[in-house]
Design an enzyme around this catalytic site. Structure first.
Site, PDB file in Angstrom:
ATOM      1  N   ASP A 209      75.933  83.810  57.572  1.00  0.00           N
ATOM      2  CA  ASP A 209      75.599  83.076  56.343  1.00  0.00           C
ATOM      3  C   ASP A 209      76.531  83.572  55.242  1.00  0.00           C
ATOM      4  O   ASP A 209      77.370  84.450  55.474  1.00  0.00           O
ATOM      5  CB  ASP A 209      74.113  83.311  55.962  1.00  0.00           C
ATOM      6  CG  ASP A 209      73.497  82.163  55.165  1.00  0.00           C
ATOM      7  OD1 ASP A 209      73.997  81.891  54.048  1.00  0.00           O
ATOM      8  OD2 ASP A 209      72.528  81.554  55.634  1.00  0.00           O
ATOM      9  N   GLY A 235      80.299  84.690  55.993  1.00  0.00           N
ATOM     10  CA  GLY A 235      81.389  83.727  56.146  1.00  0.00           C
ATOM     11  C   GLY A 235      81.012  82.356  55.631  1.00  0.00           C
ATOM     12  O   GLY A 235      79.950  82.177  55.032  1.00  0.00           O
ATOM     13  N   ASP A 236      81.903  81.417  55.883  1.00  0.00           N
ATOM     14  CA  ASP A 236      81.754  80.046  55.394  1.00  0.00           C
ATOM     15  C   ASP A 236      81.874  79.118  56.603  1.00  0.00           C
ATOM     16  O   ASP A 236      82.941  79.067  57.238  1.00  0.00           O
ATOM     17  CB  ASP A 236      82.879  79.789  54.369  1.00  0.00           C
ATOM     18  CG  ASP A 236      82.925  78.347  53.900  1.00  0.00           C
ATOM     19  OD1 ASP A 236      82.114  77.526  54.370  1.00  0.00           O
ATOM     20  OD2 ASP A 236      83.789  78.043  53.056  1.00  0.00           O
ATOM     21  N   PHE A 237      80.779  78.415  56.913  1.00  0.00           N
ATOM     22  CA  PHE A 237      80.812  77.598  58.140  1.00  0.00           C
ATOM     23  C   PHE A 237      81.718  76.374  58.021  1.00  0.00           C
ATOM     24  O   PHE A 237      81.888  75.641  58.980  1.00  0.00           O
ATOM     25  CB  PHE A 237      79.419  77.260  58.665  1.00  0.00           C
ATOM     26  CG  PHE A 237      78.401  76.722  57.692  1.00  0.00           C
ATOM     27  CD1 PHE A 237      78.712  75.738  56.772  1.00  0.00           C
ATOM     28  CD2 PHE A 237      77.076  77.179  57.764  1.00  0.00           C
ATOM     29  CE1 PHE A 237      77.751  75.231  55.913  1.00  0.00           C
ATOM     30  CE2 PHE A 237      76.096  76.677  56.896  1.00  0.00           C
ATOM     31  CZ  PHE A 237      76.444  75.700  55.966  1.00  0.00           C
ATOM     32  N   HIS A 255      71.177  68.897  57.699  1.00  0.00           N
ATOM     33  CA  HIS A 255      70.580  67.965  56.728  1.00  0.00           C
ATOM     34  C   HIS A 255      71.023  68.260  55.280  1.00  0.00           C
ATOM     35  O   HIS A 255      70.781  67.453  54.397  1.00  0.00           O
ATOM     36  CB  HIS A 255      69.044  67.910  56.860  1.00  0.00           C
ATOM     37  CG  HIS A 255      68.304  69.067  56.280  1.00  0.00           C
ATOM     38  ND1 HIS A 255      66.961  68.994  55.973  1.00  0.00           N
ATOM     39  CD2 HIS A 255      68.695  70.322  55.952  1.00  0.00           C
ATOM     40  CE1 HIS A 255      66.573  70.159  55.465  1.00  0.00           C
ATOM     41  NE2 HIS A 255      67.598  70.974  55.456  1.00  0.00           N
TER      42      HIS A 255
HETATM   43  C1  SAM Z   1      68.323  75.141  54.015  1.00  0.00           C
HETATM   44  S1  SAM Z   1      68.845  76.803  54.232  1.00  0.00           S
HETATM   45  C2  SAM Z   1      68.376  77.054  55.936  1.00  0.00           C
HETATM   46  C3  SAM Z   1      68.221  78.505  56.290  1.00  0.00           C
HETATM   47  C4  SAM Z   1      67.714  78.773  57.704  1.00  0.00           C
HETATM   48  N1  SAM Z   1      68.617  78.254  58.727  1.00  0.00           N
HETATM   49  C5  SAM Z   1      66.322  78.194  57.874  1.00  0.00           C
HETATM   50  O1  SAM Z   1      66.156  77.201  58.574  1.00  0.00           O
HETATM   51  O2  SAM Z   1      65.396  78.762  57.304  1.00  0.00           O
HETATM   52  C6  SAM Z   1      70.612  76.618  54.306  1.00  0.00           C
HETATM   53  C7  SAM Z   1      71.375  77.899  54.555  1.00  0.00           C
HETATM   54  O3  SAM Z   1      72.775  77.586  54.639  1.00  0.00           O
HETATM   55  C8  SAM Z   1      73.501  78.630  54.014  1.00  0.00           C
HETATM   56  N2  SAM Z   1      74.829  78.132  53.626  1.00  0.00           N
HETATM   57  C9  SAM Z   1      75.120  77.220  52.670  1.00  0.00           C
HETATM   58  N3  SAM Z   1      76.455  77.013  52.618  1.00  0.00           N
HETATM   59  C10 SAM Z   1      77.008  77.812  53.566  1.00  0.00           C
HETATM   60  C11 SAM Z   1      78.350  78.023  54.007  1.00  0.00           C
HETATM   61  N4  SAM Z   1      79.380  77.339  53.457  1.00  0.00           N
HETATM   62  N5  SAM Z   1      78.570  78.886  55.025  1.00  0.00           N
HETATM   63  C12 SAM Z   1      77.533  79.572  55.591  1.00  0.00           C
HETATM   64  N6  SAM Z   1      76.237  79.418  55.215  1.00  0.00           N
HETATM   65  C13 SAM Z   1      75.981  78.536  54.215  1.00  0.00           C
HETATM   66  C14 SAM Z   1      72.617  78.990  52.837  1.00  0.00           C
HETATM   67  O4  SAM Z   1      72.947  80.252  52.291  1.00  0.00           O
HETATM   68  C15 SAM Z   1      71.229  78.926  53.466  1.00  0.00           C
HETATM   69  O5  SAM Z   1      70.849  80.162  54.017  1.00  0.00           O
END
Ligand code: SAM
Length: 351
Positions: A209, A235-237, A255
Site C-alpha cells: 500500500d 509502493g504505488d500500484f 471500485h
Molecule cells: C478502499 S481502501 C481498501 C483497503 C483494503 N483493501 C480493504 O478492503 O479494506 C483502498 C486502499 O487503496 C490504497 N491505495 C490508494 N492508492 C494507492 C496506490 N496508488 N498504490 C497503492 N495503494 C493505494 C489506499 O491507501 C487504501 O488502503
C-alpha cells in the site's frame, strides 16, 4: 395512466411515508455519528441509564441529551425500556468503539464532512460525470488523505471495520492451500491479510500500500500475531506491484478507479504472476438488473463516482477489465450468506 394534473389525486400515506423516511436518512446518519462522538453506547454499556446520567458522564446538556437518546431509540440503536430509561440494542452495541467487531469508525467516516462535501454536488456529478471531490478540494481523494494523517487514520480504521466480516469468512471460503505467498494489493492496515495468515499458518504475506495506507498496519498485524510472516511494502500500484507472491489478493480497490486505471492495476498483477499463480478480486457484484435488496450497492456506486472517480461493476464488467489486462476469470463465488462480496478468481491468459 395517472393524470398528474388531477388536483383530487392524493398520494397514499405509504408512498409519502417512504419518501419522507428516505429524506430523513442523512439526519439519521448524523445522529449515529453524534452518538459515537459522545460515546453514548459506551456510557450506557450493559446497564439501564437515564438521560441525566448519560448527560452527566458525556458532559452534555440534559434536555438535549434526552432528545438525542429518544431519536437513537427511534432508530433502533437504543431501547426505551421505561420512561427515561435506556438500554443499548444488539445493533446499537456495534457503535461501541472498543468492540473487535465495532462499526464506530465506519459510522464516523460516512458522516464525516469531508466525505459529504462531494455529495453536495451530486447533481453536478451526474450532469458532467465528474468526480466532485476534486472540484471541491482541488485534489483527488487519496492525495488529500496523504496530506491529512488524522483523516487518513480514520479512513483506514473504517476500512478495517468494513472488512472485518470478510476477513473472518474468506479464509474458509477459498482454497489457500495451493499457494505459498499472498500479496494483498492496497491491503490497508492488513485486516484481511491477517485473517488469512492466521487461519493458514504455512502461508507468508506481503502487504502492499502507500505509506499512509500502511501507517496502522504494524499494530494490526501484531494484534493478530502474524507480523513475523508478513512483510510491508510501500509502493504505488499504478507503477508496479511486488514480485514473489503466487496469489494476488485485491479487495475494494478496483471500485476506486475507472476502467483504464483498473486495467493498469490488474496488468501489474498479471505481470508479477508466476506460472499457476492467481489474482483474487474481492468485491460485490452489481446485479444485471436493479433490485431493492442491493440499494446500498448503487449508493456506493455513486459514492465512488463522487469521491474517487471509480465505479461498482457487474460480473461482465469485471470479466472485461480482466480480459483487457491479460487475465481470464476462472471462477466467481459468493463469499457467504449476508455478505455481498464475491470472489472473482483470475489466471493469466497464456499463448
Ligand atoms: C478502499 S481502501 C481498501 C483497503 C483494503 N483493501 C480493504 O478492503 O479494506 C483502498 C486502499 O487503496 C490504497 N491505495 C490508494 N492508492 C494507492 C496506490 N496508488 N498504490 C497503492 N495503494 C493505494 C489506499 O491507501 C487504501 O488502503
Amino acid at each position: 395512466m395517472a393524470d398528474t394534473n388531477d388536483e383530487t389525486q392524493v398520494a397514499s400515506a405509504e408512498d409519502r411515508g417512504r419518501v419522507v423516511q428516505l429524506v430523513l436518512g442523512s439526519l439519521a446518519a448524523q445522529t449515529l455519528r453524534a452518538a459515537v462522538r459522545l460515546r453514548v453506547v459506551e456510557i450506557i454499556g450493559a446497564k439501564e441509564r437515564s438521560a441525566a446520567e448519560v448527560a452527566a458522564e458525556a458532559g452534555t446538556q440534559p434536555q438535549a441529551t434526552t432528545r438525542l437518546l429518544r431519536a437513537l431509540a427511534g432508530l433502533g440503536i437504543l431501547q426505551e425500556r421505561a420512561p427515561d430509561s435506556y438500554t443499548v440494542t444488539s445493533a446499537g452495541a456495534l457503535l461501541d468503539a472498543g468492540r473487535p467487531d465495532s462499526l464506530a469508525a465506519l459510522v464516523g467516516i460516512f458522516g464525516e464532512p469531508v466525505m459529504l462535501r462531494a455529495w453536495e454536488h451530486l447533481d453536478e456529478g451526474v450532469r458532467t460525470g465528474s468526480t466532485t471531490f476534486a472540484s471541491v478540494f482541488g485534489t483527488d481523494f487519496f492525495p488529500y488523505l496523504k496530506e491529512h494523517p488524522e483523516l487518513s487514520a480514520q479512513f483506514n480504521e473504517a476500512m478495517s471495520q468494513a472488512t472485518s466480516a470478510t476477513a473472518a469468512q474468506l479464509p474458509q471460503r477459498y482454497d489457500f492451500s495451493r499457494f505459498t505467498t499472498v500479496a494483498d494489493i492496497g491491503g490497508g492496515d492488513g485486516t484481511l491479510l491477517s485473517g488469512v495468515l492466521r487461519e493458514h499458518p504455512a502461508l507468508t504475506g506481503i502487504l502492499y500500500d502507500t505509506e499512509e495506507g500502511l501507517a496502522q498496519a504494524p499494530r494490526t498485524l501484531g494484534r493478530h500475531g502474524v507480523e513475523d510472516r508478513c512483510s510491508l511494502v510501500v509502493g504505488d500500484f499504478f507503477r508496479s506491484v511486488p514480485e514473489g507472491a503466487d496469489l494476488y489478493l485485491i479487495k475494494s480497490i478496483l471500485h476506486d478507479w475507472d476502467d483504464d486505471q483498473a486495467v493498469t492495476i490488474l496488468g501489474h498483477c498479471r505481470a508479477a504472476l508466476p506460472p499457476g499463480g492467481r489474482v483474487l478480486i474481492v468485491e460485490p457484484l452489481l446485479p444485471a438488473a436493479v433490485t431493492p435488496e442491493t440499494a446500498g450497492l448503487y449508493l456506493s456506486d455513486l459514492n465512488m463516482l463522487l469521491n474517487v472517480g471509480g465505479r461498482e461493476r457487474t460480473r461482465d464488467e469485471f470479466a472485461e477489465v480482466c480480459d483487457r489486462a491479460g487475465l481470464a476469470v476462472t471462477s466467481v463465488t459468493q463469499l457467504g450468506e449476508g455478505n455481498a462480496f464475491c470472489l472473482i478468481e483470475a489466471a493469466a491468459v497464456t499463448g
